[in-house]
Scaffold this motif. Structure first.
Motif, mmCIF file in Angstrom:
data_model
loop_
_atom_site.group_PDB
_atom_site.id
_atom_site.type_symbol
_atom_site.label_atom_id
_atom_site.label_comp_id
_atom_site.label_asym_id
_atom_site.label_seq_id
_atom_site.Cartn_x
_atom_site.Cartn_y
_atom_site.Cartn_z
ATOM 1 N N GLY A 102 0.813 -1.206 0.000
ATOM 2 C CA GLY A 102 0.000 0.000 0.000
ATOM 3 C C GLY A 102 0.850 1.260 0.000
ATOM 4 O O GLY A 102 0.526 2.235 -0.692
ATOM 5 N N LEU A 103 1.923 1.256 0.767
ATOM 6 C CA LEU A 103 2.825 2.416 0.778
ATOM 7 C C LEU A 103 3.464 2.637 -0.594
ATOM 8 O O LEU A 103 3.629 3.778 -1.032
ATOM 9 C CB LEU A 103 3.918 2.249 1.835
ATOM 10 N N GLU A 104 3.812 1.543 -1.265
ATOM 11 C CA GLU A 104 4.353 1.657 -2.629
ATOM 12 C C GLU A 104 3.315 2.285 -3.556
ATOM 13 O O GLU A 104 3.638 3.154 -4.366
ATOM 14 C CB GLU A 104 4.761 0.282 -3.163
ATOM 15 N N LEU A 105 2.064 1.851 -3.404
ATOM 16 C CA LEU A 105 0.985 2.408 -4.217
ATOM 17 C C LEU A 105 0.781 3.890 -3.904
ATOM 18 O O LEU A 105 0.585 4.692 -4.820
ATOM 19 C CB LEU A 105 -0.309 1.620 -3.987
ATOM 20 N N THR A 154 -4.230 6.725 0.550
ATOM 21 C CA THR A 154 -3.667 6.807 1.901
ATOM 22 C C THR A 154 -4.624 6.203 2.927
ATOM 23 O O THR A 154 -4.183 5.726 3.970
ATOM 24 C CB THR A 154 -3.298 8.256 2.291
ATOM 25 N N SER A 155 -5.908 6.180 2.613
ATOM 26 C CA SER A 155 -6.881 5.554 3.501
ATOM 27 C C SER A 155 -6.670 4.044 3.583
ATOM 28 O O SER A 155 -6.924 3.433 4.625
ATOM 29 C CB SER A 155 -8.295 5.866 3.019
ATOM 30 N N ILE A 156 -6.195 3.448 2.503
ATOM 31 C CA ILE A 156 -5.901 2.002 2.518
ATOM 32 C C ILE A 156 -4.899 1.703 3.627
ATOM 33 O O ILE A 156 -5.144 0.862 4.492
ATOM 34 C CB ILE A 156 -5.360 1.512 1.154
ATOM 35 N N VAL A 157 -3.775 2.398 3.611
ATOM 36 C CA VAL A 157 -2.725 2.122 4.597
ATOM 37 C C VAL A 157 -3.094 2.645 5.982
ATOM 38 O O VAL A 157 -2.752 2.030 6.993
ATOM 39 C CB VAL A 157 -1.338 2.646 4.145
ATOM 40 N N GLY A 158 -3.805 3.763 6.024
ATOM 41 C CA GLY A 158 -4.225 4.303 7.317
ATOM 42 C C GLY A 158 -5.144 3.346 8.057
ATOM 43 O O GLY A 158 -4.985 3.127 9.269
ATOM 44 N N ASN A 159 -6.094 2.767 7.346
ATOM 45 C CA ASN A 159 -7.007 1.816 7.973
ATOM 46 C C ASN A 159 -6.301 0.522 8.348
ATOM 47 O O ASN A 159 -6.636 -0.096 9.370
ATOM 48 C CB ASN A 159 -8.210 1.539 7.068
ATOM 49 N N LEU A 160 -5.329 0.102 7.556
ATOM 50 C CA LEU A 160 -4.542 -1.081 7.922
ATOM 51 C C LEU A 160 -3.782 -0.834 9.223
ATOM 52 O O LEU A 160 -3.766 -1.679 10.117
ATOM 53 C CB LEU A 160 -3.564 -1.443 6.807
ATOM 54 N N ALA A 161 -3.153 0.335 9.327
ATOM 55 C CA ALA A 161 -2.394 0.675 10.536
ATOM 56 C C ALA A 161 -3.322 0.738 11.749
ATOM 57 O O ALA A 161 -3.009 0.198 12.812
ATOM 58 C CB ALA A 161 -1.677 2.010 10.346
ATOM 59 N N GLU A 162 -4.462 1.385 11.570
ATOM 60 C CA GLU A 162 -5.396 1.514 12.677
ATOM 61 C C GLU A 162 -5.981 0.156 13.067
ATOM 62 O O GLU A 162 -6.136 -0.152 14.245
ATOM 63 C CB GLU A 162 -6.497 2.497 12.314
ATOM 64 N N GLY A 163 -6.278 -0.664 12.080
ATOM 65 C CA GLY A 163 -6.836 -1.987 12.361
ATOM 66 C C GLY A 163 -5.857 -2.890 13.080
ATOM 67 O O GLY A 163 -6.210 -3.553 14.066
ATOM 68 N N LYS A 164 -4.638 -2.927 12.600
ATOM 69 C CA LYS A 164 -3.624 -3.809 13.203
ATOM 70 C C LYS A 164 -3.285 -3.355 14.626
ATOM 71 O O LYS A 164 -2.842 -4.156 15.444
ATOM 72 C CB LYS A 164 -2.368 -3.820 12.323
#
Length: 130
Positions: free
Chosen positions: A25-28, A56-66
């Protein structure tokens, strides 16, 4: 970074940057930021912004979820991340139709988004016990 971080209360919080979907996601995110630099000026705060925010919402939600303590909350954030992938796919298609990106850029960026979606679905299946 280790998979788990032990806090003073002996609560384990998992490190989100170990997720493959997060790394991809960060690469994207980097690629989307680069490609939107070439959008017309009037799209800076319109389509370009929508595409950047969805990515950025993709990675933000992954970070928040994990970073959640409860599986149901983790699942919910991963599901939000999946929704953001769909939004990215939509904005990429609009960008292609408006000729802001080439067909090759569209295929590459869309395939990367689909790869992240597949990883997210695997995470969601694992969390739900499937």
């Amino acid at each position: 970074m280790s998979e788990e971080i032990l806090t003073k209360d002996k609560i384990h919080v998992k490190a989100f940057n170990t997720l493959i979907a997060y790394q991809k996601g960060l690469e994207l995110v980097d690629m989307i930021y680069d490609v939107t630099l070439n959008f017309p000026k009037f799209e800076t705060y319109e389509l370009g912004s929508q595409l950047r925010r969805a990515t950025t919402s993709i990675v933000g939600n992954l970070a928040e979820g994990k970073s959640q303590l409860y599986t149901k909350k983790e699942f919910s954030f991963y599901n939000n991340s999946l929704g953001s992938c769909g939004e990215v796919e939509c904005w990429l298609e609009v960008s292609l139709r408006r000729k802001y990106i080439t067909k090759e850029q569209y295929i590459d960026l869309n395939n990367r988004t689909i790869e992240i979606k597949k990883l997210l679905i695997a995470y969601l299946n694992k969390l739900s016990g499937k």
